[in-house]
Design an enzyme around this catalytic site. Structure first.
Site, PDB file in Angstrom:
ATOM      1  N   HIS A  19       1.091  -1.027  -0.053  1.00  0.00           N
ATOM      2  CA  HIS A  19      -0.324  -0.075  -0.088  1.00  0.00           C
ATOM      3  C   HIS A  19       1.005   1.197  -0.003  1.00  0.00           C
ATOM      4  O   HIS A  19       0.599   2.645  -0.497  1.00  0.00           O
ATOM      5  CB  HIS A  19      -0.555   0.518   1.332  1.00  0.00           C
ATOM      6  CG  HIS A  19      -2.028  -1.524   1.217  1.00  0.00           C
ATOM      7  ND1 HIS A  19      -2.040  -2.426   2.056  1.00  0.00           N
ATOM      8  CD2 HIS A  19      -3.367  -1.606   0.790  1.00  0.00           C
ATOM      9  CE1 HIS A  19      -2.973  -2.566   2.170  1.00  0.00           C
ATOM     10  NE2 HIS A  19      -3.503  -2.584   0.986  1.00  0.00           N
ATOM     11  N   LYS A  43     -16.257  -8.195   3.010  1.00  0.00           N
ATOM     12  CA  LYS A  43     -14.905  -9.191   3.442  1.00  0.00           C
ATOM     13  C   LYS A  43     -14.871  -9.593   5.149  1.00  0.00           C
ATOM     14  O   LYS A  43     -14.487 -10.594   4.927  1.00  0.00           O
ATOM     15  CB  LYS A  43     -13.517  -7.998   4.019  1.00  0.00           C
ATOM     16  CG  LYS A  43     -13.380  -8.024   2.373  1.00  0.00           C
ATOM     17  CD  LYS A  43     -11.176  -6.875   2.725  1.00  0.00           C
ATOM     18  CE  LYS A  43     -11.267  -6.719   1.009  1.00  0.00           C
ATOM     19  NZ  LYS A  43     -10.047  -5.823   0.928  1.00  0.00           N
ATOM     20  N   ARG A  93      -1.386  -5.744  -7.762  1.00  0.00           N
ATOM     21  CA  ARG A  93      -0.042  -7.114  -8.152  1.00  0.00           C
ATOM     22  C   ARG A  93      -0.452  -7.528  -9.264  1.00  0.00           C
ATOM     23  O   ARG A  93       0.701  -8.061  -9.820  1.00  0.00           O
ATOM     24  CB  ARG A  93      -0.371  -7.299  -6.828  1.00  0.00           C
ATOM     25  CG  ARG A  93      -0.084  -6.685  -5.923  1.00  0.00           C
ATOM     26  CD  ARG A  93      -0.603  -6.834  -4.325  1.00  0.00           C
ATOM     27  NE  ARG A  93      -2.677  -7.044  -4.786  1.00  0.00           N
ATOM     28  CZ  ARG A  93      -3.452  -7.052  -3.495  1.00  0.00           C
ATOM     29  NH1 ARG A  93      -3.244  -7.315  -2.825  1.00  0.00           N
ATOM     30  NH2 ARG A  93      -4.340  -6.933  -3.595  1.00  0.00           N
TER      31      ARG A  93
END
Ligand SMILES: Nc1ncnc2c1ncn2[C@@H]1O[C@H](COP(=O)(O)OP(=O)(O)OP(=O)(O)O)[C@@H](O)[C@H]1O
Ligand SMILES: [Mg+2]
Length: 175
Positions: A19, A43, A93
């Site tokens: 991050h 989540k 990513r």
């Protein structure tokens, strides 16, 4: 050149060096970057409260003069427009991030055509780092000291000392 304010939204449970890498890159490209901690996430229960996540982010982003931290709920585009942002920053990513991120970016474009989503790639050494993996590995006493800021490691240790019930997450090998 117009002043460009960008929003970097996420759960940041907890913030990782991945991050921070994205924040660092974003702070060089945008005039102002707002790291926005999503309050309610799909989540499940986060390990750190929104306040704790925002506090950690505030601390670790201090070195960047043009980065601030906020929390939000509801639609990202509503928050972004309310903040006067014209860009949304997201990190990519791996190919696995791509599909979800494109879908979100397209939906956000549909909802707010004036907002441009910008993707940035982290340094190679952080391409496998996620908050979920960090929590999972830490829970099993794996060494994550090079993957999170020292403050985050300290906060994880404090959580453990306070015997927070679940650190959550899955690790490779767990079925
Ligand atoms: N290591 C990393 N490199 C680049 N971008 C990243 C990295 N980790 C997270 N991001 C990006 O940061 C944004 C916020 O992500 P998020 O809060 O979901 O973090 P996460 O590490 O993916 O956490 P989780 O494992 O809970 O999903 C997303 O755009 C995500 O792709
Ligand atoms: Mg994620």
């Amino acid at each position: 050149m117009p002043f460009v304010r960008a929003i970097y939204p996420g759960t940041f449970d907890p913030p990782t060096n991945g991050h921070l890498d994205v924040v660092s890159r974003g702070s060089k490209v945008f005039d102002h970057l707002v790291v926005a901690v999503l309050h309610n996430t799909s989540k499940g229960a986060p390990l750190f409260t929104t306040k704790e996540r925002a506090e950690m982010l505030t601390e670790v982003t201090k070195p960047f003069g043009n980065v601030t931290v906020a929390t939000f709920d509801g639609l990202l585009v509503d928050f972004a427009l309310q903040q006067g942002a014209t860009a949304v920053l997201r990190g990519i990513r791996a190919i696995s991030d791509y599909e979800y991120e494109i879908q979100m970016a397209m939906m956000n474009r549909k909802l707010a055509p004036s907002l441009e989503t910008v993707f940035m790639m982290p340094a190679e050494k952080y391409t496998y780092v996620s908050s979920r993996l960090i929590k999972g590995v830490y829970q099993l006493n794996g060494d994550i000291s090079e993957l999170v800021p020292p403050l985050v490691l300290q906060r994880l240790q404090e959580k453990r000392a306070g015997r927070t019930p679940e650190l959550g997450g899955e690790v490779p090998g767990e079925v």
